[in-house]
Write a protein that holds these residues in place. Structure first.
Motif, PDB file in Angstrom:
ATOM      1  N   GLY A 176       0.786  -1.228   0.000  1.00 13.52           N
ATOM      2  CA  GLY A 176       0.000   0.000   0.000  1.00 13.52           C
ATOM      3  C   GLY A 176       0.813   1.271   0.000  1.00 13.52           C
ATOM      4  N   SER A 177       2.126   1.169   0.105  1.00 15.20           N
ATOM      5  CA  SER A 177       2.968   2.364  -0.033  1.00 15.20           C
ATOM      6  C   SER A 177       3.080   2.720  -1.518  1.00 15.20           C
ATOM      7  CB  SER A 177       4.348   2.134   0.578  1.00 15.20           C
ATOM      8  OG  SER A 177       5.038   1.099  -0.105  1.00 15.20           O
ATOM      9  N   MET A 178       3.611   3.902  -1.796  1.00 17.80           N
ATOM     10  CA  MET A 178       3.735   4.361  -3.180  1.00 17.80           C
ATOM     11  C   MET A 178       5.187   4.715  -3.476  1.00 17.80           C
ATOM     12  SD  MET A 178       0.609   5.065  -4.897  1.00 17.80           S
ATOM     13  CE  MET A 178       0.440   6.724  -5.509  1.00 17.80           C
ATOM     14  N   LEU A 179       5.631   4.356  -4.675  1.00 20.89           N
ATOM     15  CA  LEU A 179       6.925   4.800  -5.165  1.00 20.89           C
ATOM     16  C   LEU A 179       6.730   5.964  -6.125  1.00 20.89           C
ATOM     17  CD1 LEU A 179       8.837   1.469  -5.905  1.00 20.89           C
ATOM     18  CD2 LEU A 179       8.779   2.806  -3.782  1.00 20.89           C
ATOM     19  N   LEU A 180       7.697   6.858  -6.145  1.00 17.70           N
ATOM     20  CA  LEU A 180       7.663   8.038  -7.010  1.00 17.70           C
ATOM     21  C   LEU A 180       9.049   8.248  -7.598  1.00 17.70           C
ATOM     22  CD1 LEU A 180       6.364  10.761  -8.034  1.00 17.70           C
ATOM     23  CD2 LEU A 180       7.135  11.769  -5.860  1.00 17.70           C
ATOM     24  N   THR A 181       9.151   8.356  -8.927  1.00 17.48           N
ATOM     25  CA  THR A 181      10.445   8.633  -9.558  1.00 17.48           C
ATOM     26  C   THR A 181      10.692  10.133  -9.637  1.00 17.48           C
ATOM     27  OG1 THR A 181       9.370   8.422 -11.729  1.00 17.48           O
ATOM     28  CG2 THR A 181      10.655   6.541 -10.953  1.00 17.48           C
ATOM     29  N   ASP A 182      11.965  10.479  -9.584  1.00 16.48           N
ATOM     30  CA  ASP A 182      12.427  11.848  -9.756  1.00 16.48           C
ATOM     31  C   ASP A 182      13.395  11.839 -10.925  1.00 16.48           C
ATOM     32  OD1 ASP A 182      13.777  14.282  -9.680  1.00 16.48           O
ATOM     33  OD2 ASP A 182      13.992  14.318  -7.499  1.00 16.48           O
ATOM     34  N   GLU A 183      12.939  12.336 -12.077  1.00 16.79           N
ATOM     35  CA  GLU A 183      13.774  12.306 -13.280  1.00 16.79           C
ATOM     36  C   GLU A 183      15.030  13.152 -13.118  1.00 16.79           C
ATOM     37  OE1 GLU A 183      13.116  12.741 -18.077  1.00 16.79           O
ATOM     38  OE2 GLU A 183      12.126  14.201 -16.783  1.00 16.79           O
ATOM     39  N   GLN A 184      14.924  14.255 -12.419  1.00 12.99           N
ATOM     40  CA  GLN A 184      16.051  15.169 -12.292  1.00 12.99           C
ATOM     41  C   GLN A 184      17.220  14.550 -11.538  1.00 12.99           C
ATOM     42  OE1 GLN A 184      16.153  17.974 -13.848  1.00 12.99           O
ATOM     43  NE2 GLN A 184      17.967  18.975 -12.991  1.00 12.99           N
ATOM     44  N   LEU A 185      16.940  13.861 -10.454  1.00  8.62           N
ATOM     45  CA  LEU A 185      18.005  13.297  -9.628  1.00  8.62           C
ATOM     46  C   LEU A 185      18.212  11.798  -9.839  1.00  8.62           C
ATOM     47  CD1 LEU A 185      17.620  15.169  -6.224  1.00  8.62           C
ATOM     48  CD2 LEU A 185      18.878  15.818  -8.277  1.00  8.62           C
ATOM     49  N   GLY A 186      17.390  11.175 -10.673  1.00  8.51           N
ATOM     50  CA  GLY A 186      17.555   9.748 -10.928  1.00  8.51           C
ATOM     51  C   GLY A 186      17.289   8.906  -9.707  1.00  8.51           C
ATOM     52  N   ALA A 187      16.305   9.337  -8.906  1.00  6.44           N
ATOM     53  CA  ALA A 187      16.000   8.665  -7.651  1.00  6.44           C
ATOM     54  C   ALA A 187      14.580   8.127  -7.658  1.00  6.44           C
ATOM     55  CB  ALA A 187      16.181   9.631  -6.478  1.00  6.44           C
TER      56      ALA A 187
END
Length: 418
Positions: free
Chosen positions: A399-410
């Motif tokens: 039930g947790s969510m992942l989120l990508t950050d294109e700027q930092l590659g995280a």
């Protein structure tokens, strides 16, 4: 003797005159020169199309991404603000350009990119998360999806399928390119992939410009295919650039984000959130924006007639990306079936917008949509600087969510605890 036509004669007379002069003066030191044509000015880049005279001196331009790895201890997560009870932490880093995610087997996550041309595999052994490059040097392979043990990767000019990749990391891909009828233009043609409730693969094909008459009808579309690439159907037209869609948990209808065009001013047109209710709907591009705003450069009588109106206006130039309906049990009940939307952030605006995550709560048919900030702090509104650009979500089994950050590659993980 065949007569010489007049146009040819007109070209020969100056040459004859020059040769006669040479013969009179003697050949020594005599030379002929050809006057070069003035160089043709290069066409404006696609992102400048539609720039009016009032904006010709603007210094606004697309923002370059950071295509190098950023260590976790250099990511200023303490700048981010979330609602009470929510926590965000670094889940993984070291994947420059990270965009769309797809869940594979054995906890593996596959991550597409755009500018850097890679697809990553992120593994979790329970103690640490490590990544490797599955494929490199593709042309903007931002689209990834996973189905029945196979990873699908779609670049501008290539479609690859990796069968059994979770168990065999070095498996050779099956090249499916010829089956998908990919149009060649690169601009806005990077992909977002997802398998729908019907088991079919949904793919957008963006407009090959900022604003223009389409060179061929195969652009500004959302299509779907059978998993093997057969049975292509055009589901929607007039879609300038969707970089995220999901199916409503109740109605099973397709909801998608869409980018508005640039250079109409700081505050128009808006990016939009839309629902596809029937096959063949038209969402307006290039003649109509926001469902009711005719374009000022590409003009058509009754430009907005028959155009499907959006569910919500998502902010001018905010770069709306991934949308995911929350269906888990970790977050409070009021988040059930609510859409989470990442706004990567503007470049075509003097005062930046986006650089955040919002939620959209609406009726199942899209009415009464309410937009609420969920994560802020990727940008400093005081000096207009930013450090992160959120792009796509994935809900984990807990039930947790992942989120990508294109700027930092995280990749960040969002959890909730009372």
């Amino acid at each position: 003797m065949k007569a010489i036509n007049q146009p040819v004669m007109n070209k020969l007379i100056p040459l004859a005159t020059a040769l006669l002069a040479c013969s009179v003066m003697g050949l020594q030191g005599c030379s002929t020169t050809t006057v070069a044509e003035a160089p043709k000015s290069a066409p404006a880049p696609a992102w400048k199309q539609g720039m009016g005279a009032d904006m010709s001196s603007s210094t606004l331009a697309p923002l370059a991404g950071k295509m190098t790895a950023t260590p976790a201890n250099e990511i200023p997560l303490n700048n981010l603000k979330l609602p009470p009870g929510f926590k965000i932490e670094v889940y993984a880093t070291g994947m420059p350009g990270a965009r769309e995610m797809a869940m594979g087997d054995n906890g593996k996550i596959y991550i597409g990119t755009r500018a850097i041309g890679r697809v990553y595999e992120l593994s979790n052994n329970g103690k640490e998360r490590t990544s490797r490059v599955v494929v490199d040097k593709l042309v903007q392979p931002s689209g990834v999806a996973y189905k029945n043990g196979s990873l699908y990767v779609m670049a501008i000019d290539k479609v690859l399928r990796y069968d059994g990749i979770s168990k065999n990391p070095n498996v050779a891909p099956v090249d499916m390119t010829s089956k998908f009828n990919l149009p060649p233009e690169q601009h806005h043609n990077w992909k977002f992939l997802a398998f729908g409730p019907d088991g079919k693969l949904y793919v957008p094909f963006g407009a090959p410009c900022n604003i223009c008459e389409l060179p061929t009808p195969e652009y500004a579309q959302i299509r779907r295919y059978n998993p093997d690439g057969s049975g292509m159907e055009v589901l929607a037209t007039g879609v300038r650039n969707t970089q995220g869609f999901d199916w409503h948990p109740v109605t099973k209808q397709l909801w998608f984000t869409n980018h508005g065009r640039d250079w109409m001013g700081d505050d128009k047109p808006n990016d939009t959130l839309n629902i596809l209710t029937k096959k063949g709907e038209n969402f307006g591009f290039p003649y109509c924006h926001e469902g009711n705003m005719p374009d000022d450069k590409v003009i058509k009588p009754n430009a907005c007639e028959g155009v499907t109106k959006p569910v919500a206006l998502m902010g001018a130039h905010a770069a709306v990306m991934g949308i995911t309906f929350y269906t888990g049990n970790m977050f409070p009940a009021e988040y059930k079936n609510v859409a989470f939307i990442a706004r990567k952030g503007s470049w075509n605006r003097n005062i930046k917008s986006g650089y955040d995550v919002v939620t959209v709560k609406a009726d199942a048919d899209g009415k009464n949509a309410k937009i609420t900030p969920f994560i802020t702090g990727f940008m400093n509104s005081g000096d207009q600087s930013f450090w992160g650009r959120p792009t796509f979500f994935m809900q984990l089994p807990d039930g947790s969510m992942l989120l990508t950050d294109e700027q930092l590659g995280a990749v960040y993980r969002i959890t909730y605890k009372k």
